[in-house]
Design a protein around this motif. Structure first.
Motif, PDB file in Angstrom:
ATOM      1  N   ASP A   1      31.356  41.408  50.652  1.00  0.00           N
ATOM      2  CA  ASP A   1      32.673  41.034  50.128  1.00  0.00           C
ATOM      3  C   ASP A   1      33.678  41.123  51.271  1.00  0.00           C
ATOM      4  O   ASP A   1      33.883  42.208  51.828  1.00  0.00           O
ATOM      5  CB  ASP A   1      33.097  41.965  48.974  1.00  0.00           C
TER       6      ASP A   1
ATOM      7  N   ASP B   1      36.948  40.999  51.383  1.00  0.00           N
ATOM      8  CA  ASP B   1      38.125  41.849  51.201  1.00  0.00           C
ATOM      9  C   ASP B   1      37.757  43.330  51.246  1.00  0.00           C
ATOM     10  O   ASP B   1      38.467  44.135  51.849  1.00  0.00           O
ATOM     11  CB  ASP B   1      38.827  41.511  49.878  1.00  0.00           C
ATOM     12  N   LEU B   2      36.656  43.678  50.605  1.00  0.00           N
ATOM     13  CA  LEU B   2      36.225  45.075  50.647  1.00  0.00           C
ATOM     14  C   LEU B   2      35.916  45.458  52.092  1.00  0.00           C
ATOM     15  O   LEU B   2      36.280  46.545  52.549  1.00  0.00           O
ATOM     16  CB  LEU B   2      34.998  45.291  49.749  1.00  0.00           C
TER      17      LEU B   2
ATOM     18  N   TYR C   1      39.177  46.133  53.872  1.00  0.00           N
ATOM     19  CA  TYR C   1      39.771  47.424  53.496  1.00  0.00           C
ATOM     20  C   TYR C   1      39.022  48.586  54.150  1.00  0.00           C
ATOM     21  O   TYR C   1      39.624  49.548  54.600  1.00  0.00           O
ATOM     22  CB  TYR C   1      39.740  47.602  51.971  1.00  0.00           C
TER      23      TYR C   1
ATOM     24  N   ARG D   1      34.437  41.015  40.903  1.00  0.00           N
ATOM     25  CA  ARG D   1      34.754  41.525  42.242  1.00  0.00           C
ATOM     26  C   ARG D   1      36.056  42.344  42.232  1.00  0.00           C
ATOM     27  O   ARG D   1      36.151  43.396  42.872  1.00  0.00           O
ATOM     28  CB  ARG D   1      34.898  40.369  43.249  1.00  0.00           C
ATOM     29  N   GLU D   2      37.060  41.853  41.518  1.00  0.00           N
ATOM     30  CA  GLU D   2      38.328  42.593  41.456  1.00  0.00           C
ATOM     31  C   GLU D   2      38.147  43.948  40.784  1.00  0.00           C
ATOM     32  O   GLU D   2      38.743  44.951  41.187  1.00  0.00           O
ATOM     33  CB  GLU D   2      39.392  41.771  40.707  1.00  0.00           C
TER      34      GLU D   2
ATOM     35  N   LEU E   1      36.468  46.126  43.399  1.00  0.00           N
ATOM     36  CA  LEU E   1      37.437  46.450  44.457  1.00  0.00           C
ATOM     37  C   LEU E   1      38.415  47.520  44.000  1.00  0.00           C
ATOM     38  O   LEU E   1      38.705  48.476  44.723  1.00  0.00           O
ATOM     39  CB  LEU E   1      38.233  45.190  44.844  1.00  0.00           C
ATOM     40  N   GLN E   2      38.925  47.363  42.791  1.00  0.00           N
ATOM     41  CA  GLN E   2      39.906  48.325  42.297  1.00  0.00           C
ATOM     42  C   GLN E   2      39.305  49.713  42.145  1.00  0.00           C
ATOM     43  O   GLN E   2      39.991  50.729  42.323  1.00  0.00           O
ATOM     44  CB  GLN E   2      40.483  47.841  40.958  1.00  0.00           C
TER      45      GLN E   2
ATOM     46  N   MET F   1      29.335  46.845  44.912  1.00  0.00           N
ATOM     47  CA  MET F   1      29.486  45.465  45.392  1.00  0.00           C
ATOM     48  C   MET F   1      28.149  44.953  45.944  1.00  0.00           C
ATOM     49  O   MET F   1      27.798  43.782  45.752  1.00  0.00           O
ATOM     50  CB  MET F   1      30.588  45.397  46.447  1.00  0.00           C
TER      51      MET F   1
ATOM     52  N   VAL G   1      46.174  46.573  46.612  1.00  0.00           N
ATOM     53  CA  VAL G   1      45.000  46.400  45.747  1.00  0.00           C
ATOM     54  C   VAL G   1      45.392  46.084  44.300  1.00  0.00           C
ATOM     55  O   VAL G   1      44.935  45.090  43.732  1.00  0.00           O
ATOM     56  CB  VAL G   1      44.052  47.618  45.824  1.00  0.00           C
TER      57      VAL G   1
END
Lengths: 121, 121, 121, 121, 121, 121
Positions: free
Chosen positions: A23, A25-26, A29, D84-85, D88-89, D103, F38
């Motif tokens: 991922d 975005d992960l 981060y 995915r969100e 991620l959160q 993930m 986020v």
């Protein structure tokens, strides 16, 4: 040298490629916030930070991520003895099953590092 | 000096009396095994051991025992900064809510230590 | 008979050798403190102690250590039914996913025990 | 359509057979209480329920049960992006190691679904 | 006698009223599924079930619910010694901080029961 | 409007002042990374995000942070019913004790909101 280069060592490129594929975005981060912002903070040396990471990961019971930081601790200068003491102490706070599982994993990590075909010799 | 004298400081006698009243056998295990056997091991200095203890206790979310080791870390030589870094880093591994709760608790511990009527002046 | 002989049964020697190879001090603590001091205490029979161990290990989500005590419970006299009830009840306190994972593991343990080549017939 | 038919999709029969073989009573509780009573409640749509399930399973660190609900979320209408969100959160609340492991698992689930031999084409 | 009458004792009515006021559906699930279906199952006596509940609640670190079952264990026939042994053993699997917090809570429960004005004389 | 203004509502200023006083760096990470990076991501609406946050916080068992997001969920448009369903469902995955503790906390939050002197009327 970046913090992740120090902790991931010769595996840095492979780990980054793998994270990016999981991922983007992960990955961003983890790279920019976790490693290069928080773990890179002065005020605590990287060896101590890696021993703290090991303790947190024993608490979580996450074997893959724990293996990364067991290796990382050795790379940033922790001795085998210091890692063993960190795991032994975790038995007091997190119980013997978690400490035992971590010590077995560390044994595997040590064997992997000793093997010359791992390219670390 | 015993490890518990170092970590518990001027509260050692009160903590021992209180533990003994709770359960004599648990007290004995905590004193003889946890403190004077495992935490007393060479191979890792007591300051690092207390930072590891803080991380484990943030993972458990046990506020009273965490307060004991937040104070203990300061007593065995950790700076306020080092304790803050330990808590900040825990956010990466254990999440922000646990780190925030620990930092609020540390703020209380710091205020308590500053107060002269606590007998630490 | 020692407590670990009772719980580990015919695997006792193999488990001890394996633990010793992982870390001698952790092995010593598990043998002398965990098994022969705490689990050996009177005041609670070994069968109940093993059912409690199963519950704690379902909470931790540690499959290898859980398998050891699922077998151990049967060795010290728990019936298959009692182990199943222990796992079923854990769903209430620890959630269905943990209970289900434990029950699947118990199914494997039962199949392993039934196999004559395991040397337990 | 039953809630489990919606979440388990074409795997429903295989999952039911497997659960029944593990423990008939646990199967009954999972089917009648967990799925057809609680998850079937109105007041929250099934897609949101599956995203909540994913979060709870990231917290528990239970990979098999998490895989079931990662697939389930897609089956009941969550987009890949929404899953995915959700993952991620979870890094904010449960830490990066748990989010990263989830993930990676989702990546595997997505690859499995894409494969035509899985019979989902 | 219902299982909740056995475990909650003279507090049963107050607990039911309080649960009902919190959420009627959750109350119904706790009463009909948790207590009168699962905890009421034969195959394990209620005393053992309460010791298992104590272990699970030490793992969760939920003090109010733990207090309910520390009292419940005594009501269904566990001795003070058996409860202490259950808590002591939890130190091995779940760490000393959790065991210590539970033992302190049990001390409070015992004092509360001894007090004649609690209406239990 | 910033995400934290939406979630913290009329308490935003007080929460920010309090966080800043606890630790400036942790405050900055919570504000800039957790909330405005986020939680502010598109791809999932804020109401769903808050229900996910509630689930994660029930898993952690962190009452203060849970209260913040129980209120936050209501502020960003979740109905009381949706929050109750989120908590009820958590019983399946995280056990009844955690769900019950969360529902009791939600009851307090609802009472606090109803009170006109809380400045929300």
């Amino acid at each position: 040298m970046s913090v992740r280069a120090a902790i991931w060592g010769e595996k840095a490129e492979a780990i980054e490629e793998s994270l990016k594929a999981v991922d983007e975005d992960l990955f961003r981060y983890i790279r920019d916030f976790a490693y290069e912002e928080v773990l890179a903070r002065p005020g605590l040396d990287l060896k101590t930070r890696e021993l703290l990471a090991i303790t947190a990961l024993i608490a979580l019971g996450s074997p893959k991520e724990l293996a990364t930081h067991l290796e990382g601790a050795l790379r940033v200068g922790a001795t085998e003895r210091e890692v063993r003491e960190t795991i032994l102490q975790s038995a007091l706070f997190l119980g013997f099953p978690r400490a035992l599982a971590a010590m077995k994993l560390f044994q595997k990590v040590l064997k992997g590092r000793g093997a010359p075909h791992e390219g670390e010799g």
